[in-house]
Design a protein around this motif. Structure first.
Motif, PDB file in Angstrom:
ATOM      1  N   LEU A 190      24.310  31.290  -1.473  1.00 38.70           N
ATOM      2  CA  LEU A 190      23.172  30.645  -2.138  1.00 38.70           C
ATOM      3  C   LEU A 190      23.624  29.463  -2.977  1.00 38.70           C
ATOM      4  N   LYS A 191      24.690  29.663  -3.753  1.00 40.05           N
ATOM      5  CA  LYS A 191      25.174  28.586  -4.616  1.00 40.05           C
ATOM      6  C   LYS A 191      25.579  27.363  -3.800  1.00 40.05           C
ATOM      7  N   VAL A 192      26.272  27.588  -2.687  1.00 42.64           N
ATOM      8  CA  VAL A 192      26.704  26.479  -1.836  1.00 42.64           C
ATOM      9  C   VAL A 192      25.497  25.746  -1.268  1.00 42.64           C
ATOM     10  N   ILE A 193      24.584  26.494  -0.672  1.00 42.04           N
ATOM     11  CA  ILE A 193      23.433  25.868  -0.016  1.00 42.04           C
ATOM     12  C   ILE A 193      22.522  25.199  -1.032  1.00 42.04           C
ATOM     13  N   ALA A 194      22.274  25.847  -2.167  1.00 44.83           N
ATOM     14  CA  ALA A 194      21.385  25.273  -3.179  1.00 44.83           C
ATOM     15  C   ALA A 194      21.932  23.964  -3.733  1.00 44.83           C
ATOM     16  N   SER A 195      23.232  23.930  -4.043  1.00 45.68           N
ATOM     17  CA  SER A 195      23.799  22.709  -4.618  1.00 45.68           C
ATOM     18  C   SER A 195      23.915  21.598  -3.581  1.00 45.68           C
ATOM     19  N   ASP A 196      24.309  21.963  -2.356  1.00 46.65           N
ATOM     20  CA  ASP A 196      24.355  20.957  -1.301  1.00 46.65           C
ATOM     21  C   ASP A 196      22.967  20.374  -1.036  1.00 46.65           C
ATOM     22  N   GLN A 197      21.974  21.228  -0.974  1.00 46.50           N
ATOM     23  CA  GLN A 197      20.624  20.761  -0.681  1.00 46.50           C
ATOM     24  C   GLN A 197      20.032  19.968  -1.841  1.00 46.50           C
ATOM     25  N   ALA A 198      20.281  20.393  -3.066  1.00 43.83           N
ATOM     26  CA  ALA A 198      19.750  19.651  -4.216  1.00 43.83           C
ATOM     27  C   ALA A 198      20.316  18.242  -4.245  1.00 43.83           C
ATOM     28  N   ASN A 199      21.620  18.114  -4.033  1.00 45.08           N
ATOM     29  CA  ASN A 199      22.236  16.793  -4.055  1.00 45.08           C
ATOM     30  C   ASN A 199      21.786  15.947  -2.865  1.00 45.08           C
ATOM     31  N   ARG A 200      21.662  16.596  -1.698  1.00 50.69           N
ATOM     32  CA  ARG A 200      21.174  15.890  -0.512  1.00 50.69           C
ATOM     33  C   ARG A 200      19.731  15.422  -0.708  1.00 50.69           C
ATOM     34  N   CYS A 201      18.889  16.286  -1.258  1.00 51.87           N
ATOM     35  CA  CYS A 201      17.488  15.912  -1.494  1.00 51.87           C
ATOM     36  C   CYS A 201      17.371  14.779  -2.501  1.00 51.87           C
ATOM     37  N   ALA A 202      18.192  14.831  -3.553  1.00 55.43           N
ATOM     38  CA  ALA A 202      18.174  13.736  -4.531  1.00 55.43           C
ATOM     39  C   ALA A 202      18.618  12.433  -3.894  1.00 55.43           C
ATOM     40  N   ASP A 203      19.573  12.516  -2.966  1.00 49.89           N
ATOM     41  CA  ASP A 203      20.028  11.320  -2.261  1.00 49.89           C
ATOM     42  C   ASP A 203      18.914  10.783  -1.354  1.00 49.89           C
ATOM     43  N   ILE A 204      18.206  11.668  -0.679  1.00 45.56           N
ATOM     44  CA  ILE A 204      17.054  11.249   0.127  1.00 45.56           C
ATOM     45  C   ILE A 204      15.996  10.615  -0.774  1.00 45.56           C
ATOM     46  N   GLY A 205      15.780  11.230  -1.936  1.00 47.82           N
ATOM     47  CA  GLY A 205      14.816  10.675  -2.877  1.00 47.82           C
ATOM     48  C   GLY A 205      15.191   9.268  -3.315  1.00 47.82           C
ATOM     49  N   LEU A 206      16.475   9.056  -3.566  1.00 54.44           N
ATOM     50  CA  LEU A 206      16.952   7.712  -3.900  1.00 54.44           C
ATOM     51  C   LEU A 206      16.619   6.726  -2.786  1.00 54.44           C
ATOM     52  N   GLN A 207      16.808   7.156  -1.553  1.00 54.05           N
ATOM     53  CA  GLN A 207      16.539   6.282  -0.412  1.00 54.05           C
ATOM     54  C   GLN A 207      15.047   5.960  -0.302  1.00 54.05           C
ATOM     55  N   ILE A 208      14.206   6.938  -0.571  1.00 53.39           N
ATOM     56  CA  ILE A 208      12.758   6.717  -0.509  1.00 53.39           C
ATOM     57  C   ILE A 208      12.328   5.708  -1.568  1.00 53.39           C
ATOM     58  N   LEU A 209      12.853   5.841  -2.764  1.00 59.42           N
ATOM     59  CA  LEU A 209      12.479   4.933  -3.852  1.00 59.42           C
ATOM     60  C   LEU A 209      13.184   3.589  -3.764  1.00 59.42           C
ATOM     61  N   GLY A 210      14.214   3.498  -2.931  1.00 56.52           N
ATOM     62  CA  GLY A 210      14.929   2.233  -2.786  1.00 56.52           C
ATOM     63  C   GLY A 210      15.561   1.791  -4.099  1.00 56.52           C
TER      64      GLY A 210
END
Length: 387
Positions: A323-343
């Motif tokens: 859980l810790k691995v997947i949650a942290s990987d996904q949170a950071n990945r999602c934040a990176d996607i969010g950065l891309q959406i907001l440009g």
């Protein structure tokens, strides 16, 4: 698996979400986080006002009770707006309630838990050493020597968050140098943070800036026998279940960050226009947002499952580590996607995406690196130790 919360937990969630919406807005959190080396005491005080420091502490010791699922509900809700600043609550909850509350003596519980519950006592965690990182035990050079009435401690700890404003440090030190295995001969101490011989120096870092992470130097620091937690020389065996809970808490923080990222991405995609239409109409943006939603659901399912396993006493080391691995990987990945959406606005300090990205990046490193966590999972599946 049923994700529907019991009525008591739903009521608690609704209360927490209302408090967060009213008292902990994102723009305020953004300003707090900018204040490097300026600890946000006002945030601590809001947690005190809400009674959050008492969560998980039995009523007989001044707390409000509550199980592990309630703690995860709180952690998730706080992180949605606060991001890594949620650790201001989590630190003392882990160091105090999950340490003294689990393996402290009755005298220690009555002495310290009421002050923790009332927000009168802050704690820091001092496990990691400058040459150690994840190799906490192998690199440990902080030694405790038995003396009359207590122990003398010498050594150095690093990345001890909030140590500069803490009242006590939950500190791990080697107390027996003759053992054959690294996990033997270590003792857990509840060290007064302002004791003579302690020097604390704040470090600059990428995220969670105002919390403060510190180098702690200890020179002949005396700690009395009544501040030893658990049995001397047996701390690592005692700590393992507690570390399991820490992984749960970090995962709940990560889920809260995913919540905040999804919220901001949807809001921006519904407002920002390009080429004559809102960008939420573009398939590329829709797919990015769908990825965030799928990650949110995945982590929520795993977190709920692990919380129930712990609540009923099941062995869940592999599950919570995964859980810790997947949650942290996904949170950071999602934040990176969010950065891309907001440009460009995602990169701006005027929005929260960059804060979510910086804060979630740490949780891929600590409290255990995701690489070491994978080693733990593999070893528990019967594969030979790789380190």
């Amino acid at each position: 698996m049923n994700l529907e919360l019991p009525e008591e937990h739903r009521a608690f969630r609704d209360m927490v979400e209302s408090f967060v919406a009213a008292e902990l807005p994102k723009d305020w959190a953004r300003e707090l986080e900018r204040r490097e080396h300026d600890y946000p005491f006002e945030l601590w005080d809001k947690f005190t006002k809400a009674g959050f420091h008492g969560l998980g502490i039995p009523e007989e010791y001044g707390g409000i009770g509550g199980d592990v699922l309630m703690q995860m509900i709180l952690a998730r809700s706080l992180a949605r707006t606060l991001g890594g600043l949620s650790w201001i609550w989590g630190l003392t909850s882990f160091a105090g309630m999950k340490s003294i509350g689990v393996y402290g003596t009755e005298e220690q519980k009555r002495r310290f838990l009421p002050d923790i519950a009332a927000g009168k006592l802050r704690a820091g965690i001092s496990f990691t050493e400058p040459g150690g990182g994840t190799d906490v035990l192998g690199a440990m050079r902080t030694y405790a020597t038995k003396v009359d009435g207590g122990w003398k401690i010498n050594g150095e700890k690093i990345w001890s968050s909030s140590a500069h404003v803490a009242d006590y440090l939950l500190l791990l030190a080697r107390s027996d140098r003759t053992v054959e295995k690294n996990h033997h001969g270590v003792t857990l101490f509840w060290v007064p943070a302002k004791a003579p011989g302690i020097t604390t120096t704040e470090l600059s870092k990428l995220g969670m800036r105002s919390i403060g992470s510190c180098l702690v130097h200890l020179e002949d620091v005396f700690v009395s026998d009544d501040l030893v937690l658990g049995e001397p020389h047996q701390a690592w065996r005692m700590l393992l279940p507690t570390l399991n809970n820490e992984r749960m808490m970090v995962s709940a923080f990560c889920l809260g960050i995913i919540d905040g990222v999804l919220e901001d991405a949807l809001d921006y995609a519904g407002q920002r226009k390009a080429y004559g239409k809102v960008i939420g109409q573009f398939q590329a943006i829709q797919h990015m947002i769908a990825e965030i939603k799928m990650a949110q659901y995945q982590v929520e399912c795993m977190l709920t499952d692990c919380a129930w396993k712990i609540a009923v006493g099941k062995d869940s080391l592999v599950e919570t580590t995964a859980l810790k691995v997947i949650a942290s990987d996904q949170a950071n990945r999602c934040a990176d996607i969010g950065l891309q959406i907001l440009g460009g606005m995602g990169y701006s300090a005027e929005t929260d995406m960059q804060r979510y990205w910086r804060d979630s990046r740490l949780w891929r490193i600590g409290p255990i690196t995701n690489e070491m966590a994978r080693n733990v999972i593999a070893e528990n599946l019967g594969l030979p130790r790789s380190f």
